[in-house]
Structure formats: C-alpha cells, structure tokens
Design an enzyme around this catalytic site. Structure first.
Site, PDB file in Angstrom:
ATOM      1  N   LYS A 263       0.830  -1.197   0.000  1.00  0.00           N
ATOM      2  CA  LYS A 263       0.000   0.000   0.000  1.00  0.00           C
ATOM      3  C   LYS A 263       0.867   1.251   0.000  1.00  0.00           C
ATOM      4  CE  LYS A 263      -3.921  -1.880   2.619  1.00  0.00           C
ATOM      5  NZ  LYS A 263      -4.978  -1.690   1.619  1.00  0.00           N
ATOM      6  N   ARG A 337     -10.251 -11.614   1.742  1.00  0.00           N
ATOM      7  CA  ARG A 337     -11.096 -12.658   1.152  1.00  0.00           C
ATOM      8  C   ARG A 337     -10.401 -14.023   1.190  1.00  0.00           C
ATOM      9  NH1 ARG A 337     -11.171  -9.345  -4.381  1.00  0.00           N
ATOM     10  NH2 ARG A 337     -11.098  -7.686  -2.826  1.00  0.00           N
TER      11      ARG A 337
HETATM   12  N1  BES Z   1      -8.085  -3.802   4.172  1.00  0.00           N
HETATM   13  C1  BES Z   1      -8.242  -3.455   2.814  1.00  0.00           C
HETATM   14  C2  BES Z   1      -9.554  -2.734   2.538  1.00  0.00           C
HETATM   15  C3  BES Z   1      -9.627  -1.317   2.965  1.00  0.00           C
HETATM   16  C4  BES Z   1      -9.215  -0.302   2.137  1.00  0.00           C
HETATM   17  C5  BES Z   1     -10.170  -0.994   4.178  1.00  0.00           C
HETATM   18  C6  BES Z   1      -9.317   0.998   2.513  1.00  0.00           C
HETATM   19  C7  BES Z   1     -10.284   0.311   4.548  1.00  0.00           C
HETATM   20  C8  BES Z   1      -9.877   1.312   3.724  1.00  0.00           C
HETATM   21  C9  BES Z   1      -8.222  -4.688   1.917  1.00  0.00           C
HETATM   22  O1  BES Z   1      -7.445  -5.733   2.371  1.00  0.00           O
HETATM   23  C10 BES Z   1      -7.671  -4.235   0.618  1.00  0.00           C
HETATM   24  O2  BES Z   1      -6.553  -3.819   0.586  1.00  0.00           O
HETATM   25  N2  BES Z   1      -8.480  -4.306  -0.424  1.00  0.00           N
HETATM   26  C11 BES Z   1      -8.098  -3.863  -1.714  1.00  0.00           C
HETATM   27  C12 BES Z   1      -8.602  -4.856  -2.725  1.00  0.00           C
HETATM   28  C13 BES Z   1      -8.026  -4.647  -4.088  1.00  0.00           C
HETATM   29  C14 BES Z   1      -6.576  -5.010  -4.114  1.00  0.00           C
HETATM   30  C15 BES Z   1      -8.812  -5.501  -5.061  1.00  0.00           C
HETATM   31  C16 BES Z   1      -8.709  -2.492  -1.957  1.00  0.00           C
HETATM   32  O3  BES Z   1      -9.848  -2.266  -1.572  1.00  0.00           O
HETATM   33  O4  BES Z   1      -8.027  -1.642  -2.501  1.00  0.00           O
HETATM   34 ZN    ZN Z   2      -5.416  -5.560   1.781  1.00  0.00          ZN
END
Ligand code: BES
Ligand code: ZN
Ligand code: ZN
Length: 481
Positions: A263, A337
């Site tokens: 991230k 997931r």
């Molecule tokens: N924990 C995150 C989701 C999230 C994002 C929670 C922003 C709160 C705020 C999750 O594990 C994630 O990173 N999801 C990705 C999925 C993507 C790679 C398909 C996302 O939402 O960007």
């Molecule tokens: Zn994630």
C-alpha cells in the site's frame, strides 16, 4: 465502568450533578427557569442543540441540560441514542461525573431506555488507553429517570449496558496498535474474554491449519514473522434443541501493509483496524454470553498479519483453499477474502447452518456507500431480511448490494479456479462474489465494514476512531432468531 440505574421517583427530587432533559421542537419548555431562554430563541428543540442551565428552578439537580430532540413525530430510539451520547460528551468535558436523563413517560419503553443507556456508555468512550497524564475524564454514573417507571425498564437498561460495553470492548480491541495486538495476542484476548464470560474458546495454530489444508489463510500469514491464529469461540444455550446454528466469521488482519502489492504510505497507520470484523465478532460473543439467546452461536476469527517478508506470497502464486478450490493470487492486498475463504469453509464444516461475516474488505465499498452504510451482500433473501431487520432495530445502517452470479466472470483466471481480484469496477461486489464461492449453499450475509468501522469526522455523540459497528446488529440477530 459506568454505573447504570433506573429511577422511578419524581423528577424534581433527583439528586444529580446534571439532569438531561430532551426538548422537542415546537414544545415550549418553561420548566427549570427556561422560559426566558426559550423566548430568546436560544432553546428551540432543534436536534442535538444543547443548553446548559446552572441553578435550575424547581429541581434538586445541580444543572439541567436541555437537549434538542427534534420533531416529536420523527423521534426514535436511534435519535435518543445519539442525543444521550452528545449530552454525555458535553457534560464530561465539564467534569460532570453523575448524570441523569429524564425520559418522558410517553417515551418510556424498553427500546428507548436501552438506547439512552447505550448512547451514554458509547459517548463516554475515548480511544485514549495509551495517553498518560491525568486530564482524562469519564462519567461515573448514568441514571434514566422515568416517573412511575416499571420493572421491565430495569432489564432494558441492563441489556443496553451489556450491548454498549461489548461495543466498547470491540472499539478498544480495534484501536490496539499492531505491535501490541499481533494475531497471537488477539487469540489471547479472545481466550481471556471467553474465560470471563464462560464461553468455550479454541485456538487453531499454524500446524492445525496446515493439517486442515487452509492454503488460502496460510498464504497470507507466510510473509510475516508473526504466526497466524484461528480463534473459535462457542456459545451454547443451556436449554432446548435448536436446528439453527449461527456462525459469525470476522476478518482479523492485525495489520495490512498490502504485502508484496504494498500500500501507499499515506494513511497506512489506519490499517491496524483491519481486524475490526474479527473484533466485532468477539464483542458480539461477549454480549451474547450475557444475554443468552436461544440458538447456538460460534465465532470464527482468522488472525494474520499481511506483510511483505521474504517468504511472502507473490502475485501469480496459486494456492489451494481448504474447500479444494485453487486461487490465483493476483494482488496480495486482497488478503481479507483469502483468509475468510477458509474460515467460512471451516465454519460450515463445524456445523453452522447460517453465517454472517464482517470484514474491512474493500476500499470500493467506501466509494459506493461512503461512511454511512455498511455494505450488505447475501446469497439468501431470508437471511438478508433477517440481518437488515436486526440492523434497523439496533440502529446501525446497512444497505443491500447486488450479488448476482453474472459477476463471477470478473474473477476468471486462466490458471486457477478463480483469481483473488476482479477488474477495476465493482470491487466490493467482486470481493463478495469471491466469498460466496466459499459460503456454498449455506444462507450467508457478508458485511463490508471498511467505510463504517472507523469514524474519521468529528461527531458530537461519539469519539473519533473505532465505531464498534456491527456488534449491536449481530447480537440483535442472535437474540431475535
Ligand atoms: N483492508 C483493505 C480494505 C480497505 C481499504 C479498508 C481501505 C479500509 C480502507 C483490503 O485488504 C484491501 O486492501 N483491499 C483492496 C482490494 C483490491 C486489491 C482488489 C482495496 O480495496 O483496494
Ligand atoms: Zn489488503
Ligand atoms: Zn485488508
């Protein structure tokens, strides 16, 4: 801990540091010497307008806090919960420790009493465990005053207390930083909670997960020096045979760096809340243990840390889930997931006939619904309606999202049964579709709480930080089964 009481005596005799009195729009308040304020237009009853009166007339209370309750026709338990929270938050900044709230006999039902108590306890919460110094303020006691009140209200106050304390327990857990709350520490916290409330608790460690073939869960954990843990907490009703067995599955990523698909640095510190779904399940179990619903409920919380270590899962890796399905990991940041896939399958294997999962799963749900509504996905209309009804009764907002099979095409992989991400669009739906593959034919609801588990904007009735959503809904669901 805040002491909660119900008082059925006369309003004017209540000895308290501050008495909160709801004032409705268009209803002229002249008691307590408020006539002048009302005539000056300073007290209008507008929702959440707060006016503090010192040396109020006609009452023994040291202060009266007139609390705008809005229009009487639209006033409900959800509004009272927030009103009570806002009033408590104002009073505690003034170091008031002993608070009472006057509930008009016309409004004095169980739902409202419970909501008033919940609002007070939730409003008193601050995410300040790690602040040193003596400037911390909290309220000692909160009494709901209903002139000529009944014994049923006593039980309502008590269940409100249990719910709100459980929700605050979840908020505290969510707020723990990832250096202090590792997967193993989260498992210890669950064991401690379970022991305190006479729940059965079992922890599955890496070796057991390997034996069970939980390849999806394990691949997320492999990049971190912190080992994974799968928490299982069981509640069984003492009497009666229930055909239904509710499974509560919560995402417990104690920190989400994104892994190799790392991230951006900006705001990454918030990713300590990526275990909010799991913490909600533990909070719900804490309340369920005390409120004792008629059906068995088991919580499953897969806990991992998503790190980009030298052993980390790579984009392109193919793993086999416990169900036997193969998954191509396209993006290691779509880890929630993966761990839920195995936890859902395990919950079914453990005999759950109905399941609800909660997860801070996607940024896309925040794009879709903002911070107001939990995104709700279901593979079964009856289950969807049950959860929506529980949410409404508990005062937590949820919105049903689509989950049609046609979306499955988005998750096609040329090399495995499915990919762990879809394309650019509909990210919250494709995440839910992925989970659906592992819920099988068990009636199931998925709650994406990425936008609602954390409060970023200032609100008068709750502190910034973890919200504790959806603890109240889950408990309500079990109680109303
Ligand atoms: N924990 C995150 C989701 C999230 C994002 C929670 C922003 C709160 C705020 C999750 O594990 C994630 O990173 N999801 C990705 C999925 C993507 C790679 C398909 C996302 O939402 O960007
Ligand atoms: Zn994630
Ligand atoms: Zn995550």
């Amino acid at each position: 801990m805040m002491k909660i009481a119900i008082e059925s005596g006369l309003l004017r005799q209540i000895e308290t540091e501050a008495l909160i009195v709801p004032v409705f729009e268009g209803v002229r308040e002249e008691r307590f010497g408020a006539a002048e304020l009302t005539d000056a237009g300073e007290v209008t009853g507008k929702y959440l307008e707060l006016t503090l009166i010192h040396h109020p007339q006609e009452v023994a209370a040291r202060r009266v806090l007139l609390a705008g309750a809005g229009k009487v026709e639209t006033f409900d338990a959800a509004q009272l919960r927030r009103l009570s929270g806002a009033a408590v938050r104002l009073l505690k900044t003034k170091s008031v420790k002993k608070i009472a709230l006057a509930l008009d006999p016309a409004q004095a039902n169980g739902e409202n009493v419970s909501a008033a108590v919940e609002g007070a306890i939730l409003g008193d919460f601050e995410p300040d465990r790690y602040k040193t110094g003596d400037e911390k303020k909290s309220v000692d006691s909160f009494t709901v005053v209903v002139e000529g009140g009944s014994p049923e209200l006593e039980a309502a106050a008590d269940s409100g207390r249990i719910l709100a304390e459980a929700q605050n327990y979840t908020r505290d857990l969510v707020n723990e930083p990832a250096n202090l709350l590792t997967p193993l520490r989260m498992a210890e916290a669950a064991q401690q909670m379970a022991a305190e409330y006479q729940l059965d608790c079992e922890i599955l460690y890496r070796e057991e997960m390997e034996k069970l073939g939980m390849g999806a869960l394990l691949c997320v954990a492999q990049g971190s020096a912190e080992p994974p843990a799968l928490i299982v907490v069981r509640y069984k009703p003492s009497a009666g045979e229930s055909k239904a067995h509710l499974g509560l599955v919560g995402k417990g990523v104690t920190f989400d760096t994104g892994g190799i698909s790392i991230k951006a640095a900006d705001g990454m510190e918030k990713m300590k809340y990526d275990m909010a779904g799991g913490a909600s399940m533990l909070g719900a179990m804490r309340a369920i243990a005390q409120l004792k619903p008629a059906i068995p409920v088991t919580a499953f919380v897969p806990c991992v840390e998503n790190m980009p270590g030298s052993r980390a899962v790579r984009p392109g890796d193919i793993v086999t889930a416990m169900s036997g399905k193969t998954i191509e990991v396209i993006n290691t940041d779509a880890e929630g997931r993966l761990i839920l896939a195995d936890a859902l399958h395990y919950a079914r294997q453990q005999g759950c006939t109905h399941m609800v999962d909660a997860a801070t799963l996607t940024g896309a749900i925040v794009v879709a619904l903002g911070h107001l509504n939990v995104g709700l996905f279901a593979n079964d209309d009856g289950m969807r309606d049950r959860v929506l009804a529980a949410a409404k009764a508990a005062g937590e907002r949820m919105w049903a999202m689509p989950l049609e099979d046609d979306y499955k095409d988005y998750l096609k992989s040329p090399f495995a049964d499915l990919a762990n991400v879809g394309g650019r669009w509909g990210g919250a739906v494709t995440a839910a579709i992925f989970l659906k593959e592992f819920a099988g034919d068990t009636p199931w609801v998925h709650l994406d709480i990425a936008g609602t588990a954390w409060i970023d904007d200032v609100k008068p009735f709750v502190a910034k930080g973890p919200s504790g959503v959806p603890v109240r809904t889950l408990v309500r669901l079990a109680m109303d089964w």
